[in-house]
Design an enzyme around this catalytic site. Structure first.
Site, PDB file in Angstrom:
ATOM      1  N   CYS A 164      43.878   2.789  40.952  1.00 28.13           N
ATOM      2  CA  CYS A 164      44.564   3.458  41.842  1.00 28.13           C
ATOM      3  C   CYS A 164      46.195   3.055  41.920  1.00 28.13           C
ATOM      4  CB  CYS A 164      43.843   3.119  43.326  1.00 28.13           C
ATOM      5  SG  CYS A 164      42.198   3.486  43.326  1.00 28.13           S
TER       6      CYS A 164
ATOM      7  N   HIS B  15      48.874   5.885  48.414  1.00 25.64           N
ATOM      8  CA  HIS B  15      47.879   6.470  47.448  1.00 25.64           C
ATOM      9  C   HIS B  15      46.776   6.804  48.379  1.00 25.64           C
ATOM     10  CE1 HIS B  15      44.096   6.215  45.264  1.00 25.64           C
ATOM     11  NE2 HIS B  15      43.881   5.165  45.571  1.00 25.64           N
TER      12      HIS B  15
ATOM     13  N   ASN C  79      39.954  11.417  46.673  1.00 21.88           N
ATOM     14  CA  ASN C  79      40.954  10.171  46.056  1.00 21.88           C
ATOM     15  C   ASN C  79      40.730  10.374  44.709  1.00 21.88           C
ATOM     16  OD1 ASN C  79      41.635   7.741  44.663  1.00 21.88           O
ATOM     17  ND2 ASN C  79      40.334   6.463  46.188  1.00 21.88           N
TER      18      ASN C  79
END
Ligand code: ACO
Length: 334
Positions: free
Chosen positions: A115, A261, A291
């Site tokens: 991530c 993020h 995501n």
């Protein structure tokens, strides 16, 4: 020392929209649970049988970024590619981009920071430009998650969160040292590696062992201790944003645009409240795309820019937290 500045942005999302209701046909979940816990309404999942992959999507986003930068592929000096879902175990996607875009034999580096991948990748590119080694660096974040998820009720805590997509930017040498990337800040804490992990296949636990396993071996599916990840994420996001602001003698009042993020809308909102930011100062698109790990920040930044939300002289803050644990921030004067 030179400065580096983003001069071109691009994104690519597969056409195939998967709604929460569609997931509910595959596993015991529902739209209300997913939206309440994550903010996600739908995500894009590559349709099997199409050509898309992390490298292919990355190449599509990269072509747009290079074009918008007013450059050609031959102006690019180096490639940095961030993904946790590469096309091959090896080589990495960076070299595929060199080939797909028919580029010169420039260097291509792959970043494996999940991530935080895009933040790490742009930080690497920034250092190459600041030292004068390269003039134009192509930075890509791309993920093809959907083929590696457990699409049964067993995997629902993870599977509903992730989507596929890619973003890219061209980072270039900037002579004006008041503009561009002011600083980047990177961190890790490997003792929590197993809190968000895909364990297999690994060299120590290779495919035949998984197939031969007497008991069901699901170590090739992502595992996440969601509550633990959430608690750490909100703390680390806050710390690393403050670190970046302090380094540049800025305060939270100086932030014009925050692009987190896209881990989970609840995490973004928590950080937004912590910094007292208005809704129009934070760009979120996890509702539409889920995501997308290393691609999420660069997709969101591209989309915000396309919508005219990134303006000259804005102080833009990017920040990420994820598997590793790894986390980082980027402070930009646009
Ligand atoms: N649909 C319906 N029910 C579900 C689902 C689902 N998709 N997933 C889990 N549940 C159930 C669980 O089985 C559990 O049931 P039980 O109480 O009968 O045991 C219940 O819902 C609660 O589960 P929890 O995991 O405790 O749910 P929680 O409220 O913690 O939410 C979530 C889970 C959304 C993952 C949360 O922990 C979270 O946001 N974690 C942060 C991690 C994150 O966002 N990661 C993103 C990737 S990592 C990154 O990018 C940083």
């Amino acid at each position: 020392m030179y400065n580096s500045r983003i001069i071109g942005l691009g994104k690519y999302l597969p056409d195939n929209v998967v709604t929460n209701d569609e997931l509910a046909k595959l596993m015991d979940t529902n739209d209300e649970w997913i939206q309440e816990r994550t903010g996600i309404k739908e995500r894009r999942w590559i349709k099997k049988g199409t050509d898309d992959s992390s490298a292919v999507m990355g190449a599509k986003a990269a072509r747009i970024a290079i074009d918008r930068a007013g450059l050609t592929k031959d102006d690019i000096d180096f490639i940095v590619f961030a993904t946790l879902s590469p096309d091959y175990y090896f080589p990495g996607c960076g070299v595929q981009i060199q080939d797909m875009l028919d580029m010169k034999t420039i260097g291509a580096l792959d970043v494996r920071n999940q991530c935080s991948g895009f933040v790490y990748a742009i930080s690497v590119a920034d250092q190459f430009i600041k030292t004068g080694m390269y003039k134009n660096v192509l930075v890509i974040g791309a993920e093809y998650h959907s083929n590696g998820l457990d699409k049964t009720t067993r995997g629902r805590g993870v599977t509903v969160i992730f989507g596929d997509g890619a973003g890219a930017c061209v980072l270039s040498r900037e002579e004006d040292n008041t503009k561009g990337i002011l600083s980047t800040h990177l961190h890790s804490e490997g003792k929590y590696a197993d809190k968000l992990i895909v364990k297999s296949p690994s060299i120590g636990h290779w495919v035949p062992e998984i197939l031969d396993s007497k008991e069901e071996d699901i170590s090739y599916f992502p595992y996440m201790d969601g509550t633990f990840v959430f608690k750490n994420a909100v703390v680390r996001f806050g710390e690393v944003i403050m670190e970046g602001l302090t380094k540049n003698s800025l305060t939270k009042e100086d932030i014009d645009l925050f692009i987190p993020h896209q881990a989970n809308l609840r995490i973004s909102q928590f950080v937004q409240r912590k910094f007292g930011l208005r809704d129009d100062q934070v760009y979120n698109n996890i509702m539409k795309y889920g995501n997308t790990t290393a691609a999420s920040i660069i997709i969101a930044l591209t989309e915000a820019w396309e919508q005219g939300k990134v303006n000259d002289n804005d102080t833009v803050v990017l920040a990420a937290f994820g598997s590793g644990f790894t986390w980082g921030s980027v402070i930009i004067k646009w």
